[in-house]
Write a protein that holds these residues in place. Structure first.
Motif: not given
Length: 183
Positions: A108-122, A130-134
């Motif tokens: 579960k932690h890995l799924k969340v980490l992957y979702a937070l760090a993947e660059s395509e949705s940043l 946008a800067v605040s969200d990043f």
């Protein structure tokens, strides 16, 4: 002598002062924009680099989990990286990293980490939102990475080298390993 001649001479200093002030103000605005843009690009690069590192870590950890399908196998790596091997050359055996425990909480932690760090949705827009969200996603991803590091036993020691740091006679901090080499 007319008094207007002296008035023009006395006003000359004020005119030069105003001209210099306006020119300095314009130059300062231009230099400030250049410096601000350079600083913004540097900070943006640092943040995006950190996000990329976290994304890479998440990919490695996900591929080590038995409950997730492998994204990239060693056989595929040999075929893609060395397509034209001569017949007498043997491909090198790739060593695998050890598997991580099959832990649902870790997954579960890995799924969340992957979702937070993947660059395509940043978002890479230069807006306050946008800067605040990043920044928010980066901080949350860093926190998740620390949790995962501790769970898999790869926690970094933030006090590395602290045992070698001592104060010299002047009260300055220096590395004790360097102190021992001094003659």
């Amino acid at each position: 002598m007319p008094s207007s001649t002296f008035d023009e001479i006395l006003d000359l200093e004020e005119k030069f002062y105003d001209d210099g002030y306006q020119q300095g103000l314009a130059d300062g605005v231009k230099a400030g924009r250049i410096e601000g843009r350079t600083f913004g690009l540097e900070k943006g690069f640092e943040k995006y680099l950190e996000s990329g590192k976290l994304h890479g870590k998440s990919l490695v950890w996900v591929n080590r989990m038995p409950c997730f399908p492998a994204k990239f196998s060693a056989q595929d790596a040999n075929q893609q990286s060395k397509p034209d091997l001569p017949a007498n050359d043997q491909p090198q055996k790739l060593e695998k990293l050890p598997s991580l425990p099959d832990n649902q909480r870790l997954a579960k932690h890995l799924k969340v980490l992957y979702a937070l760090a993947e660059s395509e949705s940043l978002s890479t827009e230069n807006t306050e939102e946008a800067v605040s969200d990043f920044d928010d996603r980066l901080k949350r991803a860093q926190a998740k990475a620390k949790i995962v590091e501790r769970m898999v036993g790869e926690a970094k020691d933030h006090n590395e080298g602290a045992e070698n740091v001592v104060k010299n006679n002047e009260g300055n901090i220096e590395d004790a390993s360097l102190r021992n080499t001094k003659g």
